[in-house]
Every structure is written in C-alpha cells, then in structure tokens.
Write a protein that holds these residues in place. Sequence first.
Motif, PDB file in Angstrom:
ATOM      1  N   THR A   1      -3.301  41.076 -14.638  1.00  0.00           N
ATOM      2  CA  THR A   1      -2.844  39.870 -13.960  1.00  0.00           C
ATOM      3  C   THR A   1      -3.976  38.857 -14.062  1.00  0.00           C
ATOM      4  OG1 THR A   1      -3.576  40.867 -11.859  1.00  0.00           O
ATOM      5  CG2 THR A   1      -1.211  40.917 -12.352  1.00  0.00           C
ATOM      6  N   VAL A   2      -3.620  37.615 -14.372  1.00  0.00           N
ATOM      7  CA  VAL A   2      -4.623  36.583 -14.626  1.00  0.00           C
ATOM      8  C   VAL A   2      -4.324  35.373 -13.751  1.00  0.00           C
ATOM      9  CG1 VAL A   2      -5.718  35.130 -16.365  1.00  0.00           C
ATOM     10  CG2 VAL A   2      -4.860  37.393 -16.995  1.00  0.00           C
ATOM     11  N   GLY A   3      -5.322  34.951 -12.973  1.00  0.00           N
ATOM     12  CA  GLY A   3      -5.132  33.843 -12.062  1.00  0.00           C
ATOM     13  C   GLY A   3      -5.162  32.499 -12.755  1.00  0.00           C
ATOM     14  N   GLY A   4      -4.823  31.473 -11.979  1.00  0.00           N
ATOM     15  CA  GLY A   4      -4.861  30.106 -12.478  1.00  0.00           C
ATOM     16  C   GLY A   4      -3.491  29.510 -12.666  1.00  0.00           C
ATOM     17  N   PHE A   5      -3.478  28.187 -12.828  1.00  0.00           N
ATOM     18  CA  PHE A   5      -2.241  27.437 -12.966  1.00  0.00           C
ATOM     19  C   PHE A   5      -2.483  26.368 -14.015  1.00  0.00           C
ATOM     20  CE2 PHE A   5       0.784  24.128 -11.901  1.00  0.00           C
ATOM     21  CZ  PHE A   5       1.924  24.822 -11.558  1.00  0.00           C
ATOM     22  N   GLY A   6      -1.807  26.480 -15.164  1.00  0.00           N
ATOM     23  CA  GLY A   6      -2.194  25.614 -16.270  1.00  0.00           C
ATOM     24  C   GLY A   6      -3.583  26.030 -16.713  1.00  0.00           C
ATOM     25  N   LEU A   7      -4.510  25.089 -16.721  1.00  0.00           N
ATOM     26  CA  LEU A   7      -5.917  25.417 -16.959  1.00  0.00           C
ATOM     27  C   LEU A   7      -6.741  25.314 -15.681  1.00  0.00           C
ATOM     28  CD1 LEU A   7      -6.653  23.712 -20.404  1.00  0.00           C
ATOM     29  CD2 LEU A   7      -5.888  26.042 -19.911  1.00  0.00           C
ATOM     30  N   CYS A   8      -6.071  25.080 -14.562  1.00  0.00           N
ATOM     31  CA  CYS A   8      -6.764  24.949 -13.280  1.00  0.00           C
ATOM     32  C   CYS A   8      -7.034  26.331 -12.688  1.00  0.00           C
ATOM     33  CB  CYS A   8      -5.913  24.126 -12.321  1.00  0.00           C
ATOM     34  SG  CYS A   8      -6.560  24.043 -10.652  1.00  0.00           S
ATOM     35  N   GLY A   9      -8.294  26.628 -12.451  1.00  0.00           N
ATOM     36  CA  GLY A   9      -8.641  27.872 -11.780  1.00  0.00           C
ATOM     37  C   GLY A   9      -8.520  29.112 -12.634  1.00  0.00           C
ATOM     38  N   ILE A  10      -8.484  28.973 -13.957  1.00  0.00           N
ATOM     39  CA  ILE A  10      -8.372  30.165 -14.801  1.00  0.00           C
ATOM     40  C   ILE A  10      -9.738  30.846 -14.936  1.00  0.00           C
ATOM     41  CG2 ILE A  10      -6.406  29.242 -16.076  1.00  0.00           C
ATOM     42  CD1 ILE A  10      -8.367  28.750 -18.425  1.00  0.00           C
ATOM     43  N   PRO A  11      -9.769  32.163 -15.063  1.00  0.00           N
ATOM     44  CA  PRO A  11     -11.037  32.882 -15.236  1.00  0.00           C
ATOM     45  C   PRO A  11     -11.523  32.793 -16.678  1.00  0.00           C
ATOM     46  CG  PRO A  11      -9.237  34.442 -15.201  1.00  0.00           C
ATOM     47  CD  PRO A  11      -8.622  33.090 -14.947  1.00  0.00           C
ATOM     48  N   SER A  12     -11.933  31.618 -17.099  1.00  0.00           N
ATOM     49  CA  SER A  12     -12.241  31.360 -18.507  1.00  0.00           C
ATOM     50  C   SER A  12     -13.413  32.192 -19.010  1.00  0.00           C
ATOM     51  CB  SER A  12     -12.523  29.876 -18.723  1.00  0.00           C
ATOM     52  OG  SER A  12     -13.541  29.415 -17.860  1.00  0.00           O
ATOM     53  N   VAL A  13     -14.394  32.452 -18.152  1.00  0.00           N
ATOM     54  CA  VAL A  13     -15.560  33.233 -18.579  1.00  0.00           C
ATOM     55  C   VAL A  13     -15.165  34.692 -18.821  1.00  0.00           C
ATOM     56  CG1 VAL A  13     -17.864  34.024 -17.908  1.00  0.00           C
ATOM     57  CG2 VAL A  13     -17.161  31.666 -17.433  1.00  0.00           C
ATOM     58  N   LEU A  14     -14.360  35.244 -17.929  1.00  0.00           N
ATOM     59  CA  LEU A  14     -13.898  36.622 -18.110  1.00  0.00           C
ATOM     60  C   LEU A  14     -12.968  36.739 -19.314  1.00  0.00           C
ATOM     61  CD1 LEU A  14     -13.245  37.552 -14.370  1.00  0.00           C
ATOM     62  CD2 LEU A  14     -15.063  38.449 -15.841  1.00  0.00           C
ATOM     63  N   ILE A  15     -12.146  35.727 -19.550  1.00  0.00           N
ATOM     64  CA  ILE A  15     -11.278  35.728 -20.733  1.00  0.00           C
ATOM     65  C   ILE A  15     -12.116  35.738 -22.000  1.00  0.00           C
ATOM     66  CG2 ILE A  15      -9.623  34.349 -22.055  1.00  0.00           C
ATOM     67  CD1 ILE A  15      -8.437  33.455 -19.345  1.00  0.00           C
ATOM     68  N   ASN A  16     -13.162  34.913 -22.040  1.00  0.00           N
ATOM     69  CA  ASN A  16     -14.038  34.896 -23.210  1.00  0.00           C
ATOM     70  C   ASN A  16     -14.747  36.230 -23.397  1.00  0.00           C
ATOM     71  OD1 ASN A  16     -13.594  32.284 -24.218  1.00  0.00           O
ATOM     72  ND2 ASN A  16     -14.950  31.382 -22.713  1.00  0.00           N
ATOM     73  N   ALA A  17     -15.112  36.876 -22.283  1.00  0.00           N
ATOM     74  CA  ALA A  17     -15.757  38.188 -22.378  1.00  0.00           C
ATOM     75  C   ALA A  17     -14.807  39.218 -22.960  1.00  0.00           C
ATOM     76  CB  ALA A  17     -16.243  38.630 -20.998  1.00  0.00           C
ATOM     77  N   LEU A  18     -13.532  39.148 -22.590  1.00  0.00           N
ATOM     78  CA  LEU A  18     -12.537  40.052 -23.170  1.00  0.00           C
ATOM     79  C   LEU A  18     -12.367  39.791 -24.657  1.00  0.00           C
ATOM     80  CD1 LEU A  18      -9.744  40.061 -20.424  1.00  0.00           C
ATOM     81  CD2 LEU A  18     -11.085  42.034 -21.180  1.00  0.00           C
ATOM     82  N   LEU A  19     -12.372  38.519 -25.021  1.00  0.00           N
ATOM     83  CA  LEU A  19     -12.258  38.162 -26.430  1.00  0.00           C
ATOM     84  C   LEU A  19     -13.409  38.764 -27.231  1.00  0.00           C
ATOM     85  CD1 LEU A  19     -10.696  36.404 -28.543  1.00  0.00           C
ATOM     86  CD2 LEU A  19     -12.316  34.576 -27.994  1.00  0.00           C
TER      87      LEU A  19
END
Length: 254
Positions: free
Chosen positions: A22-40
């Motif tokens: 489950t991934v938080g955020g709405f649009g690009l607001c409040g998304i866990p961008s650092v954790l997403i990049n770490a997964l990438l």
Amino acid sequence: MDKVISSAAEAVADIPSGATLTVGGFGLCGIPSVLINALLEAGVSDLEVVSNNAGVDDWGLGLLLGAGRLRRVVASYVGENKEFARQYLSGDLEVELTPQGTLAERMRAGGSGIAAFYTRTGVGTQVAQGGLPWKYDDAGNVIKTSPEKPVMTFETPEGEREFVLEEAIVADFGIIRAWKGDRHGNLLFKDSARNFNPLAAMAGQITIAEVEELVEPGEIPPNDVHLPGVYVHRVVPLTPEQAADKRIEKRTVR
C-alpha cells in the motif's frame, strides 16, 4: 521503541519481489518518493501496488511502472500516466479500478481488523455486477474481468436500499510519507497529504514511513497525532534536500 532506520535502502531491504504494497499519497502530494526510489534501486519486481493513483511517467510510482516492476495495480485514478495506459491496454499490467472512497475504506478496514463492509457506492454498476476489464492480452482482448460482488438489502431511514459487499485490503508492506514523526512512529501529516497516507499505513502488515522532520517522543502533542506509532514499524528521516524535493502534476500560470 526507537524505530528509526538510517537509510531508505536499509528500510526496504527485506521487501521481496512479488510483495503487495500500500502506497500513500494523492497525485504527487505526500507520496513516499524516497522509499519508491529505494525500491527502484533495490531491483524488486512483480509488485502489486495499492494506491490512489500510479504517479506520473517520470516520478513516484511511475518510475517503478516504467521499469516494468509492477504486475498489478489497485487504484481509483490513473489519468496522468501514459505509460500506465499503454501497459494496461497492451496486457502488461493488471488493473483493478476501485471507487476512491471505497478504496480508502478498504484500507482502513484492513488496518482495523474488519474483513469486509457494505457500501452504497457502485450498486447498480459494473462495480457490483462485475465485468470491469482487469487485464487485456497483447491483441487488446479482455482476458480477466472483475467478479460479481454480493449485494444485500438493508433497511435505512430512506427505506430499503441495496448495498454491495467490499473486501478489506491488507498488504505485506505499507510505504508512506509524513510531515513530522517521532522515534516511536507517531506521525503528523500536513494538509492534503493526510488523505491516503494514514490508511495506507494501517493496511500494511509492516509499515515504513519517511518523515520530513524527525522529532523526539513527546514533542508532538498527543492530541495532534494523526497516526499512532502502533501502525508504524520503521521511520526513515529525510535530509532537507529530500524533504524539499516535491513535484506537482501540472504547473498552471496566468
């Protein structure tokens, strides 16, 4: 009780290929961008993601999508991502579209130990009747559709009305972003970032939160805590540069 992890890479190191997130955020607001990049960077693949949307082509979940790391997405809005549409229509991605409020409640229910619930949303439509395309083949033929859902009639102040049964969502991991958080995992969200992040956190069996500002326990007044630390297992403090790196879908000028 100290749940702080020094790096995003360490925090996501045990998320395996094939996991459900489950991934938080709405649009690009409040998304866990650092954790997403770490997964990438970790190279995990074959992921099922539950999120309000799938980011944009070059940011957020769009990065995992573009790298071919997602096999299934449960979402309510996907209109800003051309690669998402391409993969869905070409048979590379399975998609379960869910009404936005229903998606939110399915995650909240999962975190609350509620197996399923009845709602008016979707009654009389393919949401309840089934037949929504979930997956296409490479020739554009529908090969998997949504199932029919149980519908029951309940007495309401307006009389007898039908309600459709929706099942709760529980994921292997939840990844979210918070404005402030303490070492015990108590979190505070800012403005619109509060909408899906707490719910995504609740639905994850192991939840990882990246926080823009790390504070000590007690610095967040108890009445101001939006999400108690019982739902959070790991806290990743962001650098000022990471915290400031925020994007919007569309820039509008006069």
